[in-house]
Scaffold this motif. Structure first.
Motif, PDB file in Angstrom:
ATOM      1  N   VAL A 205      25.552  55.904 -69.464  1.00 59.77           N
ATOM      2  CA  VAL A 205      24.878  57.107 -69.936  1.00 59.77           C
ATOM      3  C   VAL A 205      23.846  57.524 -68.893  1.00 59.77           C
ATOM      4  CG1 VAL A 205      23.459  58.136 -71.735  1.00 59.77           C
ATOM      5  CG2 VAL A 205      25.218  56.476 -72.345  1.00 59.77           C
ATOM      6  N   LEU A 206      24.013  58.693 -68.338  1.00 59.07           N
ATOM      7  CA  LEU A 206      23.091  59.204 -67.329  1.00 59.07           C
ATOM      8  C   LEU A 206      21.884  59.835 -68.010  1.00 59.07           C
ATOM      9  CD1 LEU A 206      25.525  60.974 -64.842  1.00 59.07           C
ATOM     10  CD2 LEU A 206      24.436  58.755 -64.562  1.00 59.07           C
ATOM     11  N   LYS A 207      20.710  59.499 -67.517  1.00 56.97           N
ATOM     12  CA  LYS A 207      19.480  60.083 -68.025  1.00 56.97           C
ATOM     13  C   LYS A 207      18.821  60.907 -66.918  1.00 56.97           C
ATOM     14  CE  LYS A 207      18.588  56.383 -71.377  1.00 56.97           C
ATOM     15  NZ  LYS A 207      18.764  57.260 -72.558  1.00 56.97           N
ATOM     16  N   GLY A 208      18.314  62.055 -67.290  1.00 59.12           N
ATOM     17  CA  GLY A 208      17.615  62.886 -66.320  1.00 59.12           C
ATOM     18  C   GLY A 208      18.523  63.752 -65.466  1.00 59.12           C
TER      19      GLY A 208
ATOM     20  N   PRO B  42      28.934  60.212 -75.440  1.00 56.86           N
ATOM     21  CA  PRO B  42      28.702  61.096 -74.290  1.00 56.86           C
ATOM     22  C   PRO B  42      28.359  60.318 -73.031  1.00 56.86           C
ATOM     23  CG  PRO B  42      26.852  61.172 -75.796  1.00 56.86           C
ATOM     24  CD  PRO B  42      27.930  60.399 -76.488  1.00 56.86           C
ATOM     25  N   LEU B  43      28.642  60.920 -71.888  1.00 56.67           N
ATOM     26  CA  LEU B  43      28.356  60.301 -70.602  1.00 56.67           C
ATOM     27  C   LEU B  43      26.946  60.641 -70.118  1.00 56.67           C
ATOM     28  CD1 LEU B  43      29.525  58.608 -68.309  1.00 56.67           C
ATOM     29  CD2 LEU B  43      30.528  60.681 -67.362  1.00 56.67           C
ATOM     30  N   VAL B  44      26.444  61.796 -70.557  1.00 52.62           N
ATOM     31  CA  VAL B  44      25.100  62.252 -70.188  1.00 52.62           C
ATOM     32  C   VAL B  44      24.224  62.276 -71.431  1.00 52.62           C
ATOM     33  CG1 VAL B  44      23.783  64.313 -69.529  1.00 52.62           C
ATOM     34  CG2 VAL B  44      25.721  63.593 -68.148  1.00 52.62           C
ATOM     35  N   ASP B  45      23.018  61.785 -71.298  1.00 44.73           N
ATOM     36  CA  ASP B  45      22.044  61.851 -72.381  1.00 44.73           C
ATOM     37  C   ASP B  45      21.534  63.290 -72.454  1.00 44.73           C
ATOM     38  OD1 ASP B  45      19.856  61.760 -74.071  1.00 44.73           O
ATOM     39  OD2 ASP B  45      19.052  59.907 -73.251  1.00 44.73           O
ATOM     40  N   GLY B  46      22.072  64.044 -73.423  1.00 42.68           N
ATOM     41  CA  GLY B  46      21.736  65.461 -73.516  1.00 42.68           C
ATOM     42  C   GLY B  46      20.261  65.714 -73.777  1.00 42.68           C
TER      43      GLY B  46
END
Length: 303
Positions: free
Chosen positions: A12-15, A196-200
Motif C-alpha cells: 500500500v503506497l502512502k503519500g 487498494p494499492l494506494v492509500d487514498g
C-alpha cells in the motif's frame, strides 16, 4: 515513498500523488513540475500511452521530459498484446515491489479513470486468459458482431448478459473469455475485490479542469504539432502490423481517421479535421466521467 504491506496483501503506497484530467489538459506538465520539485517518479495512468509505436499520437512524454524525471509504464506494451486494467495494476504492483519507489514520491498521471479507481479502491481479481482463447473470441467479434456474441453470452452466462448492452462488444468478449478460461462467471470474479494499492486517504488527488474553449484550442494545436512531427508515419507503422480492428491500440483517436487518408478514402485535411473533432468529443466524455465518478476527496484544479 512510504509503503506498507500486510501478509498476503498488496503493498500500500502512502503519500502518492494522483493527477487525472482530460486529454491535452496539461497533466504531464503538471506531473513533471511536481517530480522536479520532489524528486518523484512519474507513473503512467493512461491506457493508450502504454503502447509502443504510437508515441506521438498518444502524446507520450518526449526525450526532454524523460531527462527531467523517471517515467514508468510508458510504451512498454506491443500494440498486438491485449492489455487490461488488471494487467496495468499488476505492473504497478511489480514496480512498487521492485523498490524503485522507496523514498520517492509516486506521481500517477493520466486520463484513464478506471486506472485511478483500481488504485484507490482495489480491483476484482480475474483469471489469466490464454492468448488463444482471447484471440478466438476477438476474431468471432470481428466476424459475427457484438449482437450475435451477446446471444451466445445469454445462453452461457445470462446474468452477465443482463448487465451488458448487446452493443458492447468488448465487455461481451471479456465475459465470454473469462468464463471459458475459468469455468466461472465473470460476476463471481467481480464479487471478489482486492485491497487498494494506494492509500487514498493519504494521497494527494487532483483533477485538472480546463476551460472548454481553451481545451479545444489546445487539442487542435497539439494535433497540428503531431502532424508536423510525423504522426502519419506512426499510423503507417501501426497498420503494417495488420492487427485486428478490435485491438485497443487500433482504437486510439486518430488511427482510423489517418488510416482512411492513407488508404485514399478521404483527404489528409479531412482526416485531421475528423481526428481533432474526435479528440474534442473524447475530452468531453472524460470530463463528464471525472465529474461524476471521482468523489469530493479529489481536488478540482482549474487550468
Amino acid at each position: 515513498m512510504e509503503r506498507s504491506a500486510a501478509a498476503g496483501r498488496k503493498i500500500v503506497l502512502k503519500g502518492a500523488t494522483l493527477i487525472a484530467g482530460p486529454t491535452a489538459s496539461g497533466k504531464s506538465a503538471h506531473a513533471l513540475d511536481i517530480a522536479r520539485r520532489s524528486g518523484g517518479v512519474i507513473v503512467n495512468a493512461d491506457s493508450m500511452q502504454v503502447y509502443s509505436v504510437l508515441s506521438l499520437l498518444t502524446a507520450r512524454p518526449g526525450a526532454d521530459d524523460l531527462a527531467v524525471a523517471p517515467h514508468r509504464l510508458y510504451g512498454h506494451v506491443h500494440p498486438g498484446t491485449p492489455y487490461s486494467t488488471g494487467q496495468w495494476l499488476r505492473d504497478v504492483e511489480a514496480l512498487c515491489a521492485s523498490g524503485e519507489l522507496d523514498g520517492r514520491r509516486a506521481i500517477f498521471v493520466g486520463g484513464t479513470g478506471l486506472y485511478f479507481r483500481a488504485l484507490t479502491e482495489g480491483l476484482s481479481p480475474m483469471p489469466d486468459v490464454p492468448t488463444a482463447v482471447r484471440r478466438r473470441w476477438r476474431q468471432r467479434l470481428e466476424e459475427e458482431g457484438a449482437a450475435a456474441l451477446h446471444e451466445v453470452l445469454g445462453r452461457s452466462d445470462p446474468d452477465a448478459a443482463a448487465r451488458i448492452r448487446p452493443s458492447d462488444g468488448q465487455r461481451i468478449v471479456r465475459a465470454l473469455e473469462v468464463l471459458e478460461a475459468s469455468d466461472k462467471p465473470i460476476g463471481a470474479w467481480q464479487a471478489e475485490r482486492s485491497p487498494p494499492l494506494v492509500d487514498g486517504a493519504a494521497a494527494r488527488k487532483l483533477v485538472l479542469e480546463p476551460e472548454r474553449k481553451m481545451l479545444a484550442s489546445r487539442i487542435d494545436q497539439r494535433f497540428d504539432r503531431m502532424m508536423a512531427a510525423g504522426v502519419l508515419e506512426e499510423v503507417r507503422a501501426l497498420l503494417s502490423l495488420d492487427l485486428p480492428a478490435s485491438m485497443p491500440a487500433m482504437k486510439a483517436i486518430g488511427v482510423r481517421e489517418l488510416a482512411a487518408a492513407l488508404n485514399g478514402q478521404i483527404t489528409l485535411e479531412e482526416a485531421v479535421t475528423r481526428a481533432k473533432a474526435a479528440t474534442r468529443q473524447y475530452a468531453k466524455r472524460q470530463m463528464t466521467w471525472f465529474r461524476h465518478q471521482l468523489g469530493p476527496d479529489w481536488q478540482r484544479v482549474a487550468v
